[in-house]
Design a protein around this motif. Structure first.
Motif, PDB file in Angstrom:
ATOM      1  N   ILE A 199       0.901  -0.085 -10.836  1.00 29.73           N
ATOM      2  CA  ILE A 199       0.745   1.071 -11.718  1.00 29.73           C
ATOM      3  C   ILE A 199       1.375   2.276 -11.031  1.00 29.73           C
ATOM      4  N   LEU A 200       2.289   2.924 -11.763  1.00 31.62           N
ATOM      5  CA  LEU A 200       2.966   4.104 -11.229  1.00 31.62           C
ATOM      6  C   LEU A 200       2.512   5.344 -11.976  1.00 31.62           C
ATOM      7  N   SER A 201       2.540   6.423 -11.264  1.00 22.23           N
ATOM      8  CA  SER A 201       2.249   7.703 -11.900  1.00 22.23           C
ATOM      9  C   SER A 201       3.476   8.171 -12.665  1.00 22.23           C
ATOM     10  N   GLU A 202       3.327   9.289 -13.354  1.00 21.08           N
ATOM     11  CA  GLU A 202       4.429   9.836 -14.138  1.00 21.08           C
ATOM     12  C   GLU A 202       5.602  10.244 -13.250  1.00 21.08           C
ATOM     13  N   THR A 203       5.307  10.489 -11.977  1.00 24.51           N
ATOM     14  CA  THR A 203       6.365  10.885 -11.042  1.00 24.51           C
ATOM     15  C   THR A 203       6.900   9.705 -10.231  1.00 24.51           C
ATOM     16  N   GLY A 204       6.381   8.492 -10.530  1.00 22.32           N
ATOM     17  CA  GLY A 204       6.885   7.314  -9.847  1.00 22.32           C
ATOM     18  C   GLY A 204       6.126   6.935  -8.598  1.00 22.32           C
ATOM     19  N   GLU A 205       5.005   7.628  -8.317  1.00 21.30           N
ATOM     20  CA  GLU A 205       4.190   7.278  -7.161  1.00 21.30           C
ATOM     21  C   GLU A 205       3.402   6.002  -7.461  1.00 21.30           C
ATOM     22  N   VAL A 206       3.223   5.149  -6.436  1.00 19.44           N
ATOM     23  CA  VAL A 206       2.472   3.905  -6.597  1.00 19.44           C
ATOM     24  C   VAL A 206       0.982   4.225  -6.534  1.00 19.44           C
ATOM     25  N   MET A 207       0.277   4.014  -7.668  1.00 22.48           N
ATOM     26  CA  MET A 207      -1.164   4.266  -7.705  1.00 22.48           C
ATOM     27  C   MET A 207      -1.952   2.983  -7.454  1.00 22.48           C
ATOM     28  N   TYR A 208      -1.387   1.870  -7.829  1.00 25.70           N
ATOM     29  CA  TYR A 208      -2.062   0.586  -7.583  1.00 25.70           C
ATOM     30  C   TYR A 208      -0.994  -0.479  -7.379  1.00 25.70           C
ATOM     31  N   GLN A 209      -1.257  -1.395  -6.437  1.00 24.51           N
ATOM     32  CA  GLN A 209      -0.369  -2.523  -6.180  1.00 24.51           C
ATOM     33  C   GLN A 209      -1.257  -3.741  -5.953  1.00 24.51           C
ATOM     34  N   SER A 210      -1.070  -4.786  -6.715  1.00 25.26           N
ATOM     35  CA  SER A 210      -1.919  -5.962  -6.557  1.00 25.26           C
ATOM     36  C   SER A 210      -1.676  -6.616  -5.199  1.00 25.26           C
ATOM     37  N   PRO A 211      -2.693  -7.312  -4.653  1.00 26.48           N
ATOM     38  CA  PRO A 211      -2.551  -7.927  -3.320  1.00 26.48           C
ATOM     39  C   PRO A 211      -1.386  -8.912  -3.229  1.00 26.48           C
ATOM     40  N   SER A 212      -0.929  -9.440  -4.381  1.00 26.49           N
ATOM     41  CA  SER A 212       0.171 -10.416  -4.363  1.00 26.49           C
ATOM     42  C   SER A 212       1.478  -9.809  -3.880  1.00 26.49           C
ATOM     43  N   VAL A 213       1.527  -8.492  -3.725  1.00 26.90           N
ATOM     44  CA  VAL A 213       2.744  -7.851  -3.227  1.00 26.90           C
ATOM     45  C   VAL A 213       3.082  -8.362  -1.824  1.00 26.90           C
ATOM     46  N   GLU A 214       2.049  -8.759  -1.080  1.00 27.31           N
ATOM     47  CA  GLU A 214       2.304  -9.284   0.263  1.00 27.31           C
ATOM     48  C   GLU A 214       3.038 -10.618   0.189  1.00 27.31           C
ATOM     49  N   LYS A 215       2.699 -11.408  -0.819  1.00 29.58           N
ATOM     50  CA  LYS A 215       3.362 -12.701  -0.991  1.00 29.58           C
ATOM     51  C   LYS A 215       4.794 -12.527  -1.474  1.00 29.58           C
ATOM     52  N   VAL A 216       5.026 -11.518  -2.328  1.00 28.77           N
ATOM     53  CA  VAL A 216       6.345 -11.338  -2.938  1.00 28.77           C
ATOM     54  C   VAL A 216       7.275 -10.524  -2.043  1.00 28.77           C
ATOM     55  N   LEU A 217       6.781  -9.413  -1.491  1.00 31.83           N
ATOM     56  CA  LEU A 217       7.649  -8.527  -0.709  1.00 31.83           C
ATOM     57  C   LEU A 217       7.236  -8.380   0.755  1.00 31.83           C
ATOM     58  N   GLY A 218       6.135  -9.023   1.140  1.00 32.98           N
ATOM     59  CA  GLY A 218       5.729  -9.001   2.544  1.00 32.98           C
ATOM     60  C   GLY A 218       4.870  -7.832   2.956  1.00 32.98           C
ATOM     61  N   PRO A 221       6.728   6.439  -2.965  1.00 31.93           N
ATOM     62  CA  PRO A 221       7.359   6.275  -4.281  1.00 31.93           C
ATOM     63  C   PRO A 221       8.067   4.924  -4.417  1.00 31.93           C
ATOM     64  N   PHE A 222       7.933   4.340  -5.581  1.00 31.89           N
ATOM     65  CA  PHE A 222       8.502   3.022  -5.851  1.00 31.89           C
ATOM     66  C   PHE A 222      10.016   3.015  -5.627  1.00 31.89           C
ATOM     67  N   ILE A 223      10.670   4.118  -5.950  1.00 35.30           N
ATOM     68  CA  ILE A 223      12.132   4.188  -5.862  1.00 35.30           C
ATOM     69  C   ILE A 223      12.619   4.014  -4.425  1.00 35.30           C
ATOM     70  N   SER A 224      11.736   4.260  -3.456  1.00 36.91           N
ATOM     71  CA  SER A 224      12.141   4.153  -2.053  1.00 36.91           C
ATOM     72  C   SER A 224      12.382   2.706  -1.636  1.00 36.91           C
ATOM     73  N   PHE A 225      11.917   1.751  -2.448  1.00 32.43           N
ATOM     74  CA  PHE A 225      12.129   0.335  -2.139  1.00 32.43           C
ATOM     75  C   PHE A 225      13.348  -0.229  -2.869  1.00 32.43           C
ATOM     76  N   VAL A 226      13.957   0.599  -3.716  1.00 33.75           N
ATOM     77  CA  VAL A 226      15.065   0.132  -4.555  1.00 33.75           C
ATOM     78  C   VAL A 226      16.383   0.229  -3.802  1.00 33.75           C
ATOM     79  N   HIS A 227      17.251  -0.765  -4.022  1.00 30.46           N
ATOM     80  CA  HIS A 227      18.587  -0.775  -3.397  1.00 30.46           C
ATOM     81  C   HIS A 227      19.350   0.479  -3.836  1.00 30.46           C
TER      82      HIS A 227
END
Length: 688
Positions: free
Chosen positions: A157-176, A185-191
């Motif tokens: 779940i991202l805020s209106e400004t793109g801040e990560v408000m919630y990330q499910s625990p499975s993020v560790e499995k997918v992105l480490g 901010p979510f954009i900081s992980f984008v290529h």
């Protein structure tokens, strides 16, 4: 346990403890336990909870307690006896039918008139249903948490400004990352190359909340690698429970790589790595749309390698494949960066020139390709020389769509191939007209077989010493309804190209047999009629059975027929051909080798195939009276044939001087205009 108290016994017997009648009608279970721990009284609520009342009177209350909760029940009993009020003790008990129920019970000391302890008063509430529901809720919650943790997808779940408000625990499995490591901010992980696209999509989603966005984006894994992530996002800013942008994403790196590999395989030639015809045609379609909008030209070049089959047949396909790879690299080095080189099929290559400023460029490129082909190609110590034929079409002059451009390039290529080796041709409308005429004639040829438009002419074969007719060659003629007589040199190649030579050959054999029977009925002297069999006829399955059936149908002896095959047909040294010739010979049919001396066959074939007749090609006869060399060759062949008991027939005899030399050399038979040209049946019969 303490000793029984006489006063509580009196209370119970007289049923006069405080508020007895009120408690009796309570819906909750109310019970009284003696100091010895036995049920001595209870209300209707109690019997509703556990079962018939009489069963439990004067029984130990621990009898209905679940074994796992007995220690807890004992402890509560003791505490209450010590004067403590026990509030909401949770226990599991057994009902009369064995069902386990969960209750919450409160216990208070029961005092006599003098204030002494006489027993325990308890109130119990059945919470079995609530406990079951709570257990289900907890189970579902645990399941959700487990799924959220172990899922291959991540909920975010991202805020209106793109801040990560919630990330499910499975993020560790997918992105480490652990969830608390991904709060920035979510954009900081984008290529970096994908950032503009992601920002644009995010802005669009905010402006159009009812339109979910789907995209692939590269995200940074904790191990430093970029992963391809498939993202589905929804705007739930107005949802009071969410109030954010919900993103669900999962890793599709391997799947996308596999798809790219499959796409590459589907759109590229496996041997050369060049684009294949499918990709080439898609590129041409794209460039055609642009060319139409921008009013510019483009060109398509079709290159066909001349006699490439010879390389495969003589040196093998492995060498042929290496040659194709060399050609692909050569073409890639000659074209510009914007041009597209593709392998069409086999030994054909296509080149797209998307932005053509003048025909000079395409012609210069064609000349450069042909010039490069003049140099040898070195493959596995072989020095190979190949030539090519090039056809060129230009949009819009040579065609305005893909099919016409490629078709016309093909026509131009064939025109180049017919003119000379290693040449190119620009398409012209005359080529299309010639192609249409060719197509039209081929269609007419199919109809002609069923419309009986063919006729057999016969050219006599005469004994050289006596000039007596001893045989004839049957030659087919086509009486076209509108074009008149069509030359065999024009329609026989068409018949071979289309496969119609097979039914046409059967028609010739059948009509020759009919004519032989007619001549026999008219009393004409018996002659041997020869007819030509093409390579396609000789290769057809069931040839011998077909010939035998036609001979039987018309009651014609095989000895009346001679089949002529060309010298080039035996070059392959085909054992199947040898077997067929032997089977035809068993039917009595004579076998002749036609145009002898024009090919490259070994003299050993004369004994291997046991020909009955050798026909000397007219090119030797043409100057036999002036060329000592030809005289020597023909004399040698005739002497060799006499030794092998083969008859020699000289074709194309037109002059008495030629005949005189052949008679002197002891040639058996002659055929040519000196005696007669091919004649219709009626005129031939007059010669007989």
């Amino acid at each position: 346990m303490r000793q029984p108290n006489n006063e509580i016994k009196h209370y119970v017997e007289q049923k006069n403890y405080p508020y007895k009648e009120l408690l009796e009608n309570f819906t909750e279970a109310i019970y009284v336990i003696s100091l010895q721990g036995k049920f001595i009284d209870y209300n209707r609520g109690f019997t509703s909870l556990v079962g018939p009342g009489e069963k439990y009177l004067n029984t130990d209350f621990l009898n209905i307690v679940h074994p796992d909760d007995i220690e807890l029940a004992k402890s509560g009993f003791v505490e209450t006896l010590d004067g403590k009020v026990l509030k909401e003790e949770r226990l599991r008990i057994f009902a009369y039918d064995g069902q386990v129920k969960t209750i919450i019970t409160s216990k208070v000391p029961l005092l006599g008139k003098e204030g002494e302890l006489v027993g325990i008063l308890g109130i119990a509430k059945d919470i079995t249903v609530e406990v079951g529901l709570q257990s289900q809720i907890q189970q579902q919650y645990n399941r959700f948490r487990s799924l959220d943790k172990n899922s291959s997808s991540v909920n975010c779940i991202l805020s209106e400004t793109g801040e990560v408000m919630y990330q499910s625990p499975s993020v560790e499995k997918v992105l480490g990352y652990k969830p608390d490591e991904i709060r920035r901010p979510f954009i900081s992980f984008v290529h970096p190359e994908d950032e503009d696209m992601v920002r644009a999509r995010f802005a669009y989603l905010l402006a159009h909340p009812t339109e979910p966005q789907t995209l692939d984006v590269r995200l940074l894994h904790k191990d430093g690698n970029w992963r391809i992530i498939h993202v589905l996002s929804n705007n739930l800013m107005e949802d009071p429970d969410i109030q954010g942008i919900v993103i669900n994403y999962h890793d599709v790196t391997e799947m996308r790589q596999a798809q790219q590999k499959i796409r590459y395989m589907a759109y590229h030639d496996h041997l050369t790595g060049l684009p294949n015809r499918r990709l080439f045609e898609e590129r041409v379609q794209e460039e055609l749309m642009s060319a139409k909008l921008e009013s510019r030209k483009l060109a398509v070049i079709l290159l066909d390698i001349d006699r490439f089959k010879f390389i495969n047949d003589t040196l093998g396909h492995a060498i042929g494949d290496k040659v194709l790879k060399e050609l692909a690299q050569m073409l890639g080095a000659l074209v510009s960066e914007t041009d597209v080189v593709a392998r069409m099929a086999g030994d054909e290559f296509l080149i797209l020139i998307p932005a053509l400023t003048s025909t000079d460029y395409v012609e210069t490129l064609a000349k450069a390709i042909l010039k490069r082909l003049e140099a040898p190609i070195i493959v596995d110590h072989y020095e190979l020389f190949v030539t090519g034929s090039i056809g060129i079409t230009i949009y819009p002059e040579s065609g305005e769509d893909l099919s016409h451009l490629i078709k016309n390039a093909d026509l131009a290529m064939y025109a180049a191939k017919k003119s000379k080796l290693n040449s190119y041709k620009l398409f012209s409308p005359a080529m299309e007209r010639a192609s249409f005429k060719h197509f039209e004639l081929q269609n007419d040829l199919r109809k002609a077989i069923h419309s009986d438009e063919f006729e057999l002419y016969y050219q006599p074969k005469v004994r050289s010493h006596t000039r007596q007719i001893v045989g004839a060659e049957a030659l087919i003629r086509w009486n076209h309804p509108t074009r008149g007589i069509v030359s065999p040199g024009e329609f026989i190649p068409l018949a071979e190209e289309s496969g119609l030579i097979v039914p046409l050959g059967e028609w010739v054999l059948e009509n020759v047999c009919k004519q032989i029977r007619k001549w026999e009925a008219k009393g004409y002297p018996a002659i041997v009629v020869s007819l030509n069999f093409s390579a396609l006829q000789m290769l057809q399955k069931g040839l011998v059975d077909t010939v035998e059936a036609i001979l039987d149908e018309h009651n014609v002896a095989g000895e009346s027929i001679e089949i002529e095959i060309t010298e080039s047909l035996i070059l392959n040294d085909d054992s199947d051909l040898l077997k067929k010739l032997e089977q035809l010979r068993e039917l009595g049919i004579r076998i002749a080798i036609d145009d002898f001396g024009t090919g490259y066959s070994s003299l050993s074939y004369l004994t291997k195939y046991k020909f009955n007749t050798i026909k000397l090609d007219r090119s030797f006869i043409h100057d036999i009276h002036t060329s000592p060399d030809n005289q020597a060759i023909i004399k040698f062949i005739i002497q060799l044939s006499n030794q092998l008991k083969m008859k020699v027939v000289a074709e194309g005899v037109e002059l008495e001087e030629q005949l005189a030399h052949l008679v002197e050399m002891n040639c058996d038979e002659i055929q040519g205009f000196l005696f007669s040209k091919p004649l219709p049946v009626g005129q031939f019969e007059r010669l007989l």
